[in-house]
Scaffold this motif. Structure first.
Motif, PDB file in Angstrom:
ATOM      1  N   ASP A   1      24.191 -19.375   6.604  1.00  0.00           N
ATOM      2  CA  ASP A   1      23.042 -18.613   6.131  1.00  0.00           C
ATOM      3  C   ASP A   1      21.825 -19.049   6.933  1.00  0.00           C
ATOM      4  O   ASP A   1      21.387 -20.196   6.838  1.00  0.00           O
ATOM      5  CB  ASP A   1      22.816 -18.886   4.639  1.00  0.00           C
ATOM      6  N   PRO A   2      21.282 -18.166   7.780  1.00  0.00           N
ATOM      7  CA  PRO A   2      20.282 -18.616   8.741  1.00  0.00           C
ATOM      8  C   PRO A   2      18.848 -18.561   8.254  1.00  0.00           C
ATOM      9  O   PRO A   2      17.959 -19.012   8.944  1.00  0.00           O
ATOM     10  CB  PRO A   2      20.461 -17.607   9.886  1.00  0.00           C
TER      11      PRO A   2
ATOM     12  N   GLU B   1       0.810  -1.209   0.000  1.00  0.00           N
ATOM     13  CA  GLU B   1       0.000   0.000   0.000  1.00  0.00           C
ATOM     14  C   GLU B   1       0.848   1.266   0.000  1.00  0.00           C
ATOM     15  O   GLU B   1       0.331   2.359  -0.234  1.00  0.00           O
ATOM     16  CB  GLU B   1      -0.978  -0.037   1.174  1.00  0.00           C
ATOM     17  N   ASN B   2       2.148   1.120   0.262  1.00  0.00           N
ATOM     18  CA  ASN B   2       3.070   2.249   0.117  1.00  0.00           C
ATOM     19  C   ASN B   2       3.910   2.140  -1.151  1.00  0.00           C
ATOM     20  O   ASN B   2       4.753   3.001  -1.404  1.00  0.00           O
ATOM     21  CB  ASN B   2       3.989   2.355   1.340  1.00  0.00           C
ATOM     22  N   GLY B   3       3.699   1.076  -1.936  1.00  0.00           N
ATOM     23  CA  GLY B   3       4.431   0.915  -3.188  1.00  0.00           C
ATOM     24  C   GLY B   3       5.936   0.805  -2.997  1.00  0.00           C
ATOM     25  O   GLY B   3       6.715   1.402  -3.746  1.00  0.00           O
ATOM     26  N   LEU B   4       6.369   0.006  -2.003  1.00  0.00           N
ATOM     27  CA  LEU B   4       7.787  -0.062  -1.652  1.00  0.00           C
ATOM     28  C   LEU B   4       8.493  -1.195  -2.398  1.00  0.00           C
ATOM     29  O   LEU B   4       7.959  -2.288  -2.546  1.00  0.00           O
ATOM     30  CB  LEU B   4       7.948  -0.288  -0.144  1.00  0.00           C
ATOM     31  N   ARG B   5       9.714  -0.909  -2.846  1.00  0.00           N
ATOM     32  CA  ARG B   5      10.584  -1.924  -3.436  1.00  0.00           C
ATOM     33  C   ARG B   5      11.511  -2.433  -2.339  1.00  0.00           C
ATOM     34  O   ARG B   5      12.438  -1.732  -1.919  1.00  0.00           O
ATOM     35  CB  ARG B   5      11.405  -1.333  -4.589  1.00  0.00           C
ATOM     36  N   LEU B   6      11.238  -3.629  -1.865  1.00  0.00           N
ATOM     37  CA  LEU B   6      12.000  -4.172  -0.748  1.00  0.00           C
ATOM     38  C   LEU B   6      12.151  -5.665  -0.957  1.00  0.00           C
ATOM     39  O   LEU B   6      11.164  -6.402  -0.992  1.00  0.00           O
ATOM     40  CB  LEU B   6      11.248  -3.895   0.563  1.00  0.00           C
ATOM     41  N   LYS B   7      13.386  -6.127  -1.124  1.00  0.00           N
ATOM     42  CA  LYS B   7      13.648  -7.554  -1.264  1.00  0.00           C
ATOM     43  C   LYS B   7      13.739  -8.160   0.134  1.00  0.00           C
ATOM     44  O   LYS B   7      14.640  -7.831   0.901  1.00  0.00           O
ATOM     45  CB  LYS B   7      14.929  -7.789  -2.056  1.00  0.00           C
ATOM     46  N   LEU B   8      12.796  -9.025   0.456  1.00  0.00           N
ATOM     47  CA  LEU B   8      12.712  -9.543   1.820  1.00  0.00           C
ATOM     48  C   LEU B   8      13.988 -10.253   2.244  1.00  0.00           C
ATOM     49  O   LEU B   8      14.539  -9.990   3.314  1.00  0.00           O
ATOM     50  CB  LEU B   8      11.521 -10.502   1.939  1.00  0.00           C
ATOM     51  N   ARG B   9      14.483 -11.159   1.413  1.00  0.00           N
ATOM     52  CA  ARG B   9      15.660 -11.934   1.795  1.00  0.00           C
ATOM     53  C   ARG B   9      16.904 -11.050   1.870  1.00  0.00           C
ATOM     54  O   ARG B   9      17.608 -11.030   2.879  1.00  0.00           O
ATOM     55  CB  ARG B   9      15.898 -13.071   0.791  1.00  0.00           C
ATOM     56  N   GLU B  10      17.137 -10.302   0.840  1.00  0.00           N
ATOM     57  CA  GLU B  10      18.390  -9.549   0.733  1.00  0.00           C
ATOM     58  C   GLU B  10      18.414  -8.333   1.633  1.00  0.00           C
ATOM     59  O   GLU B  10      19.421  -8.043   2.292  1.00  0.00           O
ATOM     60  CB  GLU B  10      18.574  -9.120  -0.725  1.00  0.00           C
ATOM     61  N   ASN B  11      17.280  -7.586   1.715  1.00  0.00           N
ATOM     62  CA  ASN B  11      17.286  -6.299   2.403  1.00  0.00           C
ATOM     63  C   ASN B  11      17.006  -6.379   3.888  1.00  0.00           C
ATOM     64  O   ASN B  11      17.475  -5.540   4.653  1.00  0.00           O
ATOM     65  CB  ASN B  11      16.253  -5.357   1.768  1.00  0.00           C
ATOM     66  N   VAL B  12      16.220  -7.378   4.309  1.00  0.00           N
ATOM     67  CA  VAL B  12      15.767  -7.341   5.699  1.00  0.00           C
ATOM     68  C   VAL B  12      15.897  -8.670   6.426  1.00  0.00           C
ATOM     69  O   VAL B  12      16.605  -8.786   7.429  1.00  0.00           O
ATOM     70  CB  VAL B  12      14.283  -6.875   5.770  1.00  0.00           C
ATOM     71  N   LEU B  13      15.204  -9.688   5.936  1.00  0.00           N
ATOM     72  CA  LEU B  13      15.054 -10.900   6.727  1.00  0.00           C
ATOM     73  C   LEU B  13      16.377 -11.576   7.047  1.00  0.00           C
ATOM     74  O   LEU B  13      16.572 -12.102   8.138  1.00  0.00           O
ATOM     75  CB  LEU B  13      14.133 -11.889   6.006  1.00  0.00           C
ATOM     76  N   LYS B  14      17.280 -11.564   6.103  1.00  0.00           N
ATOM     77  CA  LYS B  14      18.564 -12.218   6.338  1.00  0.00           C
ATOM     78  C   LYS B  14      19.289 -11.573   7.512  1.00  0.00           C
ATOM     79  O   LYS B  14      19.816 -12.251   8.394  1.00  0.00           O
ATOM     80  CB  LYS B  14      19.414 -12.157   5.078  1.00  0.00           C
ATOM     81  N   ASP B  15      19.277 -10.236   7.535  1.00  0.00           N
ATOM     82  CA  ASP B  15      19.933  -9.527   8.640  1.00  0.00           C
ATOM     83  C   ASP B  15      19.204  -9.765   9.954  1.00  0.00           C
ATOM     84  O   ASP B  15      19.833  -9.996  10.990  1.00  0.00           O
ATOM     85  CB  ASP B  15      19.979  -8.024   8.347  1.00  0.00           C
TER      86      ASP B  15
ATOM     87  N   PHE C   1      17.309 -12.282  10.837  1.00  0.00           N
ATOM     88  CA  PHE C   1      17.476 -13.655  11.288  1.00  0.00           C
ATOM     89  C   PHE C   1      18.913 -13.903  11.732  1.00  0.00           C
ATOM     90  O   PHE C   1      19.162 -14.648  12.686  1.00  0.00           O
ATOM     91  CB  PHE C   1      17.078 -14.625  10.171  1.00  0.00           C
ATOM     92  N   TYR C   2      19.862 -13.271  11.071  1.00  0.00           N
ATOM     93  CA  TYR C   2      21.270 -13.422  11.447  1.00  0.00           C
ATOM     94  C   TYR C   2      21.495 -12.920  12.876  1.00  0.00           C
ATOM     95  O   TYR C   2      22.175 -13.566  13.677  1.00  0.00           O
ATOM     96  CB  TYR C   2      22.152 -12.643  10.469  1.00  0.00           C
ATOM     97  N   VAL C   3      20.902 -11.754  13.192  1.00  0.00           N
ATOM     98  CA  VAL C   3      21.070 -11.200  14.535  1.00  0.00           C
ATOM     99  C   VAL C   3      20.479 -12.155  15.574  1.00  0.00           C
ATOM    100  O   VAL C   3      21.071 -12.394  16.634  1.00  0.00           O
ATOM    101  CB  VAL C   3      20.392  -9.809  14.625  1.00  0.00           C
ATOM    102  N   GLN C   4      19.302 -12.728  15.280  1.00  0.00           N
ATOM    103  CA  GLN C   4      18.681 -13.647  16.219  1.00  0.00           C
ATOM    104  C   GLN C   4      19.539 -14.896  16.421  1.00  0.00           C
ATOM    105  O   GLN C   4      19.752 -15.349  17.546  1.00  0.00           O
ATOM    106  CB  GLN C   4      17.290 -14.054  15.710  1.00  0.00           C
ATOM    107  N   LYS C   5      20.045 -15.453  15.313  1.00  0.00           N
ATOM    108  CA  LYS C   5      20.880 -16.645  15.424  1.00  0.00           C
ATOM    109  C   LYS C   5      22.193 -16.339  16.146  1.00  0.00           C
ATOM    110  O   LYS C   5      22.697 -17.154  16.925  1.00  0.00           O
ATOM    111  CB  LYS C   5      21.170 -17.202  14.025  1.00  0.00           C
ATOM    112  N   LYS C   6      22.734 -15.168  15.865  1.00  0.00           N
ATOM    113  CA  LYS C   6      23.992 -14.786  16.523  1.00  0.00           C
ATOM    114  C   LYS C   6      23.789 -14.697  18.029  1.00  0.00           C
ATOM    115  O   LYS C   6      24.614 -15.171  18.812  1.00  0.00           O
ATOM    116  CB  LYS C   6      24.474 -13.445  15.970  1.00  0.00           C
ATOM    117  N   ARG C   7      22.679 -14.102  18.438  1.00  0.00           N
ATOM    118  CA  ARG C   7      22.386 -14.021  19.860  1.00  0.00           C
ATOM    119  C   ARG C   7      22.193 -15.423  20.441  1.00  0.00           C
ATOM    120  O   ARG C   7      22.648 -15.738  21.529  1.00  0.00           O
ATOM    121  CB  ARG C   7      21.116 -13.192  20.084  1.00  0.00           C
ATOM    122  N   HIS C   8      21.493 -16.287  19.688  1.00  0.00           N
ATOM    123  CA  HIS C   8      21.229 -17.646  20.151  1.00  0.00           C
ATOM    124  C   HIS C   8      22.530 -18.402  20.370  1.00  0.00           C
ATOM    125  O   HIS C   8      22.722 -19.075  21.379  1.00  0.00           O
ATOM    126  CB  HIS C   8      20.351 -18.363  19.118  1.00  0.00           C
TER     127      HIS C   8
END
Length: 725
Positions: A545-546, A497-511, A513-520
């Motif tokens: 790759d988490p 609804e905001n017309g955003l170009r955002l690659k879930l894996r590359e731009n956000v989720l990987k980072d 999830f990485y932080v969560q796994k690193k903490r774990h």
């Protein structure tokens, strides 16, 4: 035709349970009747705080006679089969059965079972006690001396009387003869507990409604709502004010009274210094009252509407005064919290978040805020938000959780944070982010548009999803205790609804999830669990790759839910998501739209049919040959085959694949579909004129490779194998 009147009168039924209980009563009774062959003209259920009632109109006085032929074993069958047949058919000997001859199956026994129809009142006497005893209350109780008896009645509150009558309008209805836990069905009910406590004799539904009305009981909850709403509007209008309408509160209040009496109370205008939302929350939550506003504005007035269940002899003065005293005390508390909170800056509250556990496996709220701020800084430049403002908004987003106001009114979290941020002079975008980062909460909730709010909202939701995924706390079936489906759907709406170009894996989720796994891993290292620690590391001691594939599938499922509400086909979403690297939700949606439009055309429908035919041939031949035909077709061999249709398809595939690939690269998905449309005619001609399974093995193999080239060309835009039809 005869009608059924049923009333189950008890002590007070919680308002939140009444609507569902009335619907359950209607459903259970009518389903049981239909199951036994008793059809009806109409049924309606009602509820008040002290009764459930049901009226079923147009029932037959008696069920239909039933004649059934039941096929048995063949003549001469073993005795065990014969005896089983006799028992199931209710026969004592084979003399009561008939013998039928079938040209193919020979002679076999048939039992003719005739059952006379039962009187409806007898059927009701059978089904009603069973329904009452097993009624699906969310919570129920046993009471009195019967509570110690196994199998005694469980009801939401002590059941006091049952009315159950059946008969036509022109005659005196009969009592349906049954007893539940010592309570016999009859014709006696009672009106309002205080205003008309005497017994009332009722026979049929019309008499019942009128008798209750005279006894100060409005049976229909919708009518009680109308009375409350119109009287409240009129009372407010008479004072030059407007009612702040609240459908949820109206439903609840209508479930608290049988005879609604609307009154108006006031409070000290000095309390209007408190945020309007806090005033409304305390008056609504604690007193179940409606707030009022100045006519033609959003400014609250120092007055409220209350709904009594009594017609007081003093005109309601004492009732109103009692409510005013409680409201004054509640607002005094709210004002104290408000003034106390204003003296402390939001950033000075952050230290307290370090002592509040968000989840035992995911750390404290303080740790979570740090993660959200880091994610917001990464998301901000991608979506055009100011990085510093997004970071500041994320840092302060949860600070109001430790304020006095939110401690008293949890539903005001975010909104109160925005108020405090405004008072301390934060940037307007930061202030907005403190309230809006929780949004959208539901499918009808507003989606934030301020880039800073969007960045913080996405960061908050991504951290939630990655966190619970990392500890394997995923939704299962209908269970979703951490509202992860809502969080993912919120991400979908924020992006689309905001017309955003955002690659879930590359731009956000990987980072995330990485932080969560690193903490774990860090937590495991401290615990000394070396085996589990090493399982998360690669050969070089780095985190692997988490990002799990099922998290992207989860987003795809939420996207389907969103698009299904927009009218899109789920199979087209699958067809686009099946392509590798499809994690840009906005581009997925545009592909789906273009694909849907293409498949509505004749070219699209025919190309899909041609693809399906090619895919079926390939699947059969690949299974038979034990190999997959992935090589490019030999163009020279095609030219030498002397088949013009084969040559035309080969040339069209090259042109279409190149054009579609270029269009997809340019994000021109409609253009990609147009490029594929040139394949319709050559595909049709190929299948009409060319034999794929030629006698020449080399020619057959090359033609199968050509069909694979068709499969590959369509995959430039979608996986056509996922498309239905």
């Amino acid at each position: 035709m005869p009608d059924l009147l049923l009333e189950l009168r008890s002590e007070e039924i919680p308002a939140r349970m009444q609507r569902r209980a009335a619907e359950d009563l209607r459903r259970l009774v009518t389903d049981a009747l239909v199951e036994r062959g008793f059809l009806y003209e109409g049924a309606k259920a009602f509820s008040t705080p002290r009764r459930l009632a049901l009226h079923v109109a147009g029932l037959p006085p008696r069920g239909k006679d039933v004649r059934e032929e039941r096929k048995g074993p063949r003549v001469g069958a073993p005795d065990g089969a014969i005896q089983g047949f006799l028992k199931s058919a209710g026969l004592t000997s084979l003399d009561q059965a008939t013998t039928v001859t079938d040209p193919k199956k020979g002679e076999f026994y048939v039992a003719v079972i005739e059952r006379p129809g039962r009187d409806t009142i007898d059927v009701l006497a059978e089904i009603l006690p069973a329904i009452i005893k097993s009624f699906p209350w969310p919570k129920s109780m046993r009471w009195g001396a019967a509570s110690a008896q196994p199998g005694s009645l469980r009801w939401v509150r002590p059941l006091q009387s049952i009315v159950a009558t059946f008969g036509p309008e022109t005659e005196t209805p009969e009592i349906v003869p049954f007893t539940v836990d010592g309570i016999a069905a009859g014709t006696t009910t009672y009106g309002h507990r205080f205003l008309a406590p005497d017994a009332i004799e009722v026979r049929r539904f019309d008499d019942y409604i009128q008798a209750l009305e005279r006894a100060k009981v409005v049976l229909d909850p919708e009518r009680r709502k109308d009375i409350i709403l119109h009287d409240a509007r009129d009372l407010a209008f008479a004072r030059g004010l407007e009612l702040v309408e609240d459908e949820g509160l109206l439903d609840e209040v209508a479930g608290l009274v049988e005879w609604p009496v609307v009154l108006l109370g006031t409070f000290d205008p000095s309390f209007l210094d408190i945020p309007a939302e806090a005033i409304r929350a305390t008056i609504r939550a604690n007193q179940k009252c409606f707030v009022l506003r100045e006519s033609g504005s959003d400014t609250l007035a120092p007055a409220f509407i209350l709904v009594s269940n009594l017609v007081a002899s003093d005109g309601g003065i004492a009732i109103t005064g009692g409510n005013e005293r409680v409201v004054r005390a509640r607002l005094s508390d709210a004002k104290f919290f408000w003034e106390t909170d204003k003296a402390i800056r939001l950033e000075d509250r952050l230290a307290k978040l370090d002592s509040i556990v968000f989840h035992e496996k995911l750390g404290t709220q303080g740790e979570r805020v740090a993660r959200i701020a880091a994610l917001a800084r990464g998301i901000a430049p991608i979506i055009g938000a100011d990085v510093q403002l997004a970071s500041r908004g994320a840092q302060l987003a949860k600070a109001d959780l430790v304020s006095e106001m939110v401690g008293e009114f949890p539903e005001l979290q975010g909104l109160i944070g925005r108020k405090y941020a405004t008072l301390q002079g934060e940037h307007p975008s930061v202030c907005a982010a403190l309230e809006e980062h929780y949004k959208p909460v539901g499918p009808s909730d507003r989606v934030p548009t301020d880039p800073v709010s969007v960045a913080v909202a996405l960061a908050d939701k991504f951290d939630t999803l990655a966190g619970f995924w990392s500890i394997d706390e995923k939704p299962t079936g209908s269970k979703d205790p951490y509202a992860l489906r809502r969080a993912a759907l919120g991400v979908v709406r924020l992006i689309l609804e905001n017309g955003l170009r955002l690659k879930l894996r590359e731009n956000v989720l990987k980072d995330a999830f990485y932080v969560q796994k690193k903490r774990h891993v860090a937590v495991i290292s401290v615990s000394g669990d070396d085996d589990r620690d090493m399982a998360a590391l690669d050969a070089h001691g780095n985190l692997e790759d988490p990002l799990p594939a099922d998290l992207l599938v989860f987003f795809a499922d939420r996207l389907k839910v969103y698009l299904r509400d927009q009218g899109a086909r789920h199979d087209l979403i699958d067809a686009v998501f099946a392509l590798s690297g499809q994690d840009d939700l906005l581009m997925v949606v545009r592909r789906v739209e273009a694909l849907g439009q293409f498949l509505e055309t004749d070219d699209g429908k025919n190309l899909l049919a041609g693809y399906k035919r090619a895919a079926n041939i390939l699947r059969i031949e690949e299974k038979k040959d034990g190999r997959v035909y992935e090589a490019e077709p030999d163009r020279a061999a095609i030219a030498a085959s002397g088949e013009p249709e084969e040559q035309a398809l080969s040339e069209a595939l090259v042109a279409a694949r190149d054009a579609a690939s270029a269009a997809v690269a340019a994000e021109d998905f409609s253009g990609a579909m147009r490029a594929l449309s040139i394949l319709r005619a050559p595909v049709d001609a190929f299948f009409e004129k060319v034999i794929v399974n030629a006698d020449d093995p080399a020619l057959r193999e090359n033609r199968l490779a050509l069909l694979n080239a068709l499969r590959a060309a369509t995959r430039e835009v979608a996986d056509f194998s996922k498309i239905e039809g």
